[in-house]
Design an enzyme around this catalytic site. Structure first.
Site, PDB file in Angstrom:
ATOM      1  N   TYR A 109       0.785  -1.115   0.196  1.00  0.00           N
ATOM      2  CA  TYR A 109      -0.055  -0.039   0.101  1.00  0.00           C
ATOM      3  C   TYR A 109       1.028   1.273  -0.146  1.00  0.00           C
ATOM      4  O   TYR A 109       2.205   1.257  -0.505  1.00  0.00           O
ATOM      5  CB  TYR A 109      -1.055  -0.129   1.161  1.00  0.00           C
ATOM      6  N   LYS A 182      -5.426  -1.704  -2.577  1.00  0.00           N
ATOM      7  CA  LYS A 182      -6.557  -1.360  -1.558  1.00  0.00           C
ATOM      8  C   LYS A 182      -7.429  -2.320  -1.215  1.00  0.00           C
ATOM      9  O   LYS A 182      -7.850  -2.949  -0.074  1.00  0.00           O
ATOM     10  CB  LYS A 182      -7.679  -0.241  -2.266  1.00  0.00           C
ATOM     11  N   ASP A 254      -9.258   7.770  -5.088  1.00  0.00           N
ATOM     12  CA  ASP A 254      -8.047   8.561  -5.925  1.00  0.00           C
ATOM     13  C   ASP A 254      -8.536   9.192  -7.278  1.00  0.00           C
ATOM     14  O   ASP A 254      -7.827   9.180  -8.311  1.00  0.00           O
ATOM     15  CB  ASP A 254      -6.871   7.606  -6.336  1.00  0.00           C
ATOM     16  N   THR A 312      -9.837  17.448  -1.267  1.00  0.00           N
ATOM     17  CA  THR A 312     -10.845  16.447  -1.138  1.00  0.00           C
ATOM     18  C   THR A 312     -10.748  15.951   0.325  1.00  0.00           C
ATOM     19  O   THR A 312     -11.742  15.810   1.029  1.00  0.00           O
ATOM     20  CB  THR A 312     -10.520  15.408  -2.026  1.00  0.00           C
TER      21      THR A 312
END
Length: 568
Positions: A109, A182, A254, A312
């Site tokens: 990750y 993920k 993303d 974000t």
């Protein structure tokens, strides 16, 4: 079942019903046990002579591959080694990962996966997931059918359009690797079954000129498509994926800031969906804030919160903190006045250039008219800290070093235990180093970071640096949603997840971490899942009643052990 195999769960155990034979077994990572196949299984499955003679247990396999892993010369080499293992033997991969989650999480990750994404077209090996491109929207249905999964086979879909990857921006089709990574965390941390997840990349082009001019690039070779055609592509994808997999949680990953908020707001009231960059980041940061407030013996209502990087993630954090303030009985108009957000243009001010999602946190122009400024007409971070005297400073700006010594010392001069969170990833993007922040505050700062940092020794105290890693929260959210078959993911469910993580921190001694250690990921995910499922029930969003949620969540967590084999 498919022509090759199916995995069924019955009487508390998994059974692999295998119809294929020989090398077809060894080439399927979900049913390949490698040298762990028994003599009898090898004979029945046509594997005689296709494996070395010895039968090796899963534990012995783990020891062998972990030793090989440790000999890999770099983090990227370790990533590629683990990826090859996942392609070969999924159970072994997840057993190694689960047993060594704290060590391996930064490899599979963030931050190492960022390097892998940048090299995706050059290191391409076995494709994973579904590749959908905007030049062929009519192919979405066929692509989802080609996955071989039916309506009841998928619990979780992670999708990206790769425009806002991990602080490195637009990475085109290579962003598919973040969806695979993920999902690996979902499986390892929360026990989501690896056979019931699906990674998807929406290839809408790329504005990355390095990729467009690279002969090896594997994505569609044109600039990003935007506007109505982009929205129509998203709409078609959502329609097709929810029709094909009506029980699945759809996780957005993303997307660029503007699209991320817009897409989430468009679909969150219609389908079961979640954006980790907005809601997951908010959840884990809020967990750290709640733990810090408990440590400093203050109240959330009394905090003055500055968010440097109101994109974000930053605005998502602000909204979740705001919702928790309101749930604690604070008037919403009063609560929103506790926030100061800064974008690349400086402080968010009413009448200035704002994105829609930033507007609620803009300050009135007359409020700041009398401020003392370094540069007339410019409201930068140092100006905000000087005039506001914040108690909490959060960095999601991807601007390294912006929490300067002057700013941190100024903040610390007005609060006993300043809460300072340089969250930008990777480490090179961090707004400050924890060692510097602790030195500048005389060890008084309560710190959480986005990337992992080693402990800091200062004045005979060892400071464990909390990593506000989304992995502490998104796997448990997914597990909770799946366990109770929630029809939607609400903000209060995210808030319940944050409070579950914060409540797991019991050590409040000087230097103790504000967040649980990554070694606790499985138990933390289970705790979060129970809280999420319970909140879904209270809101009437749970479609499956959990009469014993702790036991039922635990039972829902897949364990990385080889299933029994039934040869058919």
């Amino acid at each position: 079942m498919s022509k090759d195999y199916e995995i069924v769960h019955t009487n508390g155990r998994d059974i692999a019903r295998i119809a294929c034979r020989g090398r077809d077994v060894l080439h399927n990572p979900m049913i390949n046990y490698g040298t762990a196949f028994t003599k009898e299984q090898r004979e029945a499955l046509g594997l005689t002579g296709l494996l070395p003679n010895a039968v090796i247990s899963l534990d012995a396999q783990v020891r062998r591959v972990y030793k090989q892993y440790r000999h890999e010369p770099s983090d990227l080499a370790k990533y590629n080694y683990l990826t090859a293992m996942q392609d070969r033997n999924e159970t072994l991969f997840y057993r190694v990962l689960t047993d060594n989650i704290q060590e391996m999480l930064p490899i599979i990750y963030t931050p190492t996966i960022g390097l892998a994404i940048q090299e995706y077209s050059h290191w391409f090996h076995k494709p994973r997931g579904i590749y959908l491109d905007i030049d062929n929207p009519d192919g979405i249905q066929a692509a989802l059918q080609a996955s071989g999964k039916g309506p009841d086979d998928i619990d979780l879909v992670v999708v990206t359009d790769s425009e806002g990857i991990l602080g490195i921006g637009d990475q085109g089709v290579g962003g598919v690797a973040i969806t695979v990574g993920k999902l690996s965390v979902y499986v390892a941390a929360a026990g989501i079954h690896p056979n019931r997840v699906l990674p998807v990349v929406l290839d809408t082009g790329t504005d990355n000129l390095d990729l467009l001019n690279d002969p090896a690039y594997l994505g569609v070779r044109h600039a990003r498509v935007r506007g109505e055609r982009y929205d129509a592509f998203i709409e078609k994808f959502v329609g097709e994926v929810t029709e094909r997999f009506p029980q699945a949680l759809l996780h957005w990953e993303d997307f660029a800031a503007g699209n991320a908020h817009r897409i989430l707001n468009r679909y969150r009231d219609e389908i079961c969906t979640f954006n980790d960059d907005i809601q997951g980041t908010a959840g884990v940061v809020v967990a750290a804030v709640l733990a810090a407030i408990r440590t400093s013996h203050t109240r959330l209502a009394d905090q003055r919160i500055v968010i440097h990087g109101a994109g974000t993630a930053g605005v998502g954090i602000a909204h979740l903190l705001l919702d928790i303030m309101v749930s604690q009985g604070i008037d919403r108009d009063q609560a929103i006045r506790q926030f100061w957000g800064l974008s690349s243009r400086g402080l968010l001010i009413e009448g200035g250039k704002l994105r829609d999602f930033q507007a609620p946190f803009a300050r009135p122009a007359d409020e700041v008219a009398g401020w003392k400024l370094d540069t007339l007409g410019h409201y930068e971070l140092a100006d905000v800290v000087r005039n506001v005297h914040p108690t909490i400073l959060i960095g999601t700006s991807a601007q390294p070093g912006t929490f300067t010594e002057e700013i941190v010392r100024d903040m610390a001069s007005h609060t006993d235990q300043p809460i300072i969170m340089p969250l930008s990833n990777p480490t090179t993007k961090a707004e400050a180093l924890p060692s510097d922040v602790l030195e500048w505050t005389g060890g008084r700062a309560l710190i959480a970071t986005g990337s992992p940092f080693d402990p800091v020794e200062l004045n005979d105290t060892r400071y464990e640096i909390a990593q506000a890693n989304n992995a502490l929260i998104f796997p448990g959210i997914g597990l909770g949603v799946i366990s109770c078959r929630a029809s939607r993911v609400s903000d209060t469910m995210i808030g319940a997840a944050a409070q579950a993580v914060a409540s797991a921190v019991t050590d409040r001694s000087p230097g103790a971490s504000l967040l649980p250690a990554m070694t606790q990921l499985r138990s933390i995910s289970a705790r979060v899942a129970v809280a999420v499922a319970e909140q879904a029930r209270r809101e009437g969003l749970a479609q499956r009643h959990l009469d014993n949620p702790i036991q039922q969540v635990y039972d829902a967590m897949w364990q990385p052990v080889y299933p029994e084999v039934e040869v058919i």
